[in-house]
Design a protein around this motif. Structure first.
Motif, PDB file in Angstrom:
ATOM      1  N   GLN A  12      78.088   6.155  27.393  1.00 52.64           N
ATOM      2  CA  GLN A  12      78.222   5.920  28.801  1.00 52.64           C
ATOM      3  C   GLN A  12      79.512   5.032  28.876  1.00 52.64           C
ATOM      4  O   GLN A  12      79.822   4.417  30.149  1.00 52.64           O
ATOM      5  N   TRP A  13      80.297   4.738  27.945  1.00 53.75           N
ATOM      6  CA  TRP A  13      81.314   3.924  28.057  1.00 53.75           C
ATOM      7  C   TRP A  13      82.282   4.307  29.214  1.00 53.75           C
ATOM      8  O   TRP A  13      82.859   3.213  29.874  1.00 53.75           O
ATOM      9  N   ARG A  14      82.856   5.523  29.438  1.00 56.70           N
ATOM     10  CA  ARG A  14      83.511   5.698  30.224  1.00 56.70           C
ATOM     11  C   ARG A  14      83.031   5.588  31.699  1.00 56.70           C
ATOM     12  O   ARG A  14      83.650   5.140  32.633  1.00 56.70           O
ATOM     13  N   GLN A  15      81.734   5.887  31.921  1.00 58.66           N
ATOM     14  CA  GLN A  15      81.291   5.754  33.216  1.00 58.66           C
ATOM     15  C   GLN A  15      81.309   4.066  33.700  1.00 58.66           C
ATOM     16  O   GLN A  15      81.514   3.816  34.755  1.00 58.66           O
ATOM     17  N   HIS A  16      80.946   3.454  32.874  1.00 59.86           N
ATOM     18  CA  HIS A  16      81.089   1.775  32.767  1.00 59.86           C
ATOM     19  C   HIS A  16      82.541   1.366  33.274  1.00 59.86           C
ATOM     20  O   HIS A  16      82.261   0.405  34.015  1.00 59.86           O
ATOM     21  N   HIS A  17      83.532   1.805  32.442  1.00 56.56           N
ATOM     22  CA  HIS A  17      84.972   1.506  32.792  1.00 56.56           C
ATOM     23  C   HIS A  17      85.589   2.299  33.898  1.00 56.56           C
ATOM     24  O   HIS A  17      86.747   1.609  34.061  1.00 56.56           O
ATOM     25  N   GLU A  18      84.933   3.118  34.242  1.00 54.25           N
ATOM     26  CA  GLU A  18      85.682   4.210  35.245  1.00 54.25           C
ATOM     27  C   GLU A  18      86.019   3.255  36.492  1.00 54.25           C
ATOM     28  O   GLU A  18      87.157   3.701  37.066  1.00 54.25           O
ATOM     29  N   PRO A  19      85.311   2.530  37.206  1.00 57.24           N
ATOM     30  CA  PRO A  19      85.587   1.679  38.255  1.00 57.24           C
ATOM     31  C   PRO A  19      86.786   0.909  38.197  1.00 57.24           C
ATOM     32  O   PRO A  19      87.770   0.776  39.095  1.00 57.24           O
ATOM     33  N   THR A  20      87.038   0.417  36.963  1.00 53.56           N
ATOM     34  CA  THR A  20      88.328  -0.446  36.608  1.00 53.56           C
ATOM     35  C   THR A  20      89.507   0.403  36.752  1.00 53.56           C
ATOM     36  O   THR A  20      90.655   0.260  37.239  1.00 53.56           O
ATOM     37  N   ILE A  21      89.252   1.315  35.779  1.00 57.49           N
ATOM     38  CA  ILE A  21      90.445   2.212  35.646  1.00 57.49           C
ATOM     39  C   ILE A  21      90.681   2.930  36.972  1.00 57.49           C
ATOM     40  O   ILE A  21      92.002   3.042  37.272  1.00 57.49           O
ATOM     41  N   LEU A  22      90.086   3.520  37.884  1.00 61.20           N
ATOM     42  CA  LEU A  22      90.237   3.931  39.146  1.00 61.20           C
ATOM     43  C   LEU A  22      90.923   2.879  39.962  1.00 61.20           C
ATOM     44  O   LEU A  22      91.765   3.177  40.784  1.00 61.20           O
ATOM     45  N   GLY A  23      90.669   1.606  39.802  1.00 60.44           N
ATOM     46  CA  GLY A  23      91.102   0.427  40.556  1.00 60.44           C
ATOM     47  C   GLY A  23      92.431   0.384  40.395  1.00 60.44           C
ATOM     48  O   GLY A  23      93.321  -0.248  41.134  1.00 60.44           O
ATOM     49  N   THR A  24      93.049   0.914  39.257  1.00 60.56           N
ATOM     50  CA  THR A  24      94.693   0.684  39.046  1.00 60.56           C
ATOM     51  C   THR A  24      95.349   1.604  39.585  1.00 60.56           C
ATOM     52  O   THR A  24      96.411   1.478  39.387  1.00 60.56           O
TER      53      THR A  24
END
Length: 146
Positions: A12-24
């Motif tokens: 679930q690494w992607r799901q965990h980091h997705e909010p940060t990625i989308l924030g960029t």
């Protein structure tokens, strides 16, 4: 080599980091398929090009790729590396960006970028997909034989 039953990267690494990625993704972009040729006018003989057909409009990130060359080699395959990297979310409604697609930059932090039209010259792939990256150029890619 990881231990049996363990993962080097958590599933679930992607799901965990997705909010940060989308924030960029502070720009707003529109992705479209290029316009197709319309019906030939029998009177004028002209065949109009229809406008691009949008398939995604939403957040994205657009950045210049300083020092990027026109082509590079990866995995024994030559790829075109455009001077711009456009990143959009992985899930864009099931659409798949392709070579030649149109990227319109609708808004962003840089007022010089808003209104630019870019063209997809490469769609790189990845084993861990965190964002859909598109290498783009200001000029339409040439088609084979054209």
């Amino acid at each position: 080599m990881p231990l049996t039953g363990t993962h080097v990267i958590h599933p679930q690494w992607r799901q965990h980091h997705e909010p940060t990625i989308l924030g960029t993704m502070t720009a707003r972009v529109r992705l479209s398929k290029p316009g197709q040729l319309g019906t030939r006018d029998p009177v004028t003989g002209a065949t109009p090009t229809l406008p691009p057909v949008p398939y995604y409009e939403g957040p994205g990130r657009v950045q210049a790729r300083g020092g990027a060359g026109p082509a590079d080699s990866t995995a024994e395959r030559e790829v075109t590396v455009g001077p711009y990297l456009v990143a959009v979310p992985v899930d864009i409604g099931g659409a798949v960006p392709e070579l030649g697609d149109v990227v319109d930059v609708l808004s962003g932090d840089d007022p010089l970028l808003a209104g630019e039209r870019l063209y997809v010259v490469e769609v790189p792939t990845a084993s861990i997909l965190l964002q859909r990256s598109l290498f783009c150029d200001l000029h339409q890619p040439s088609t084979p034989g054209g």
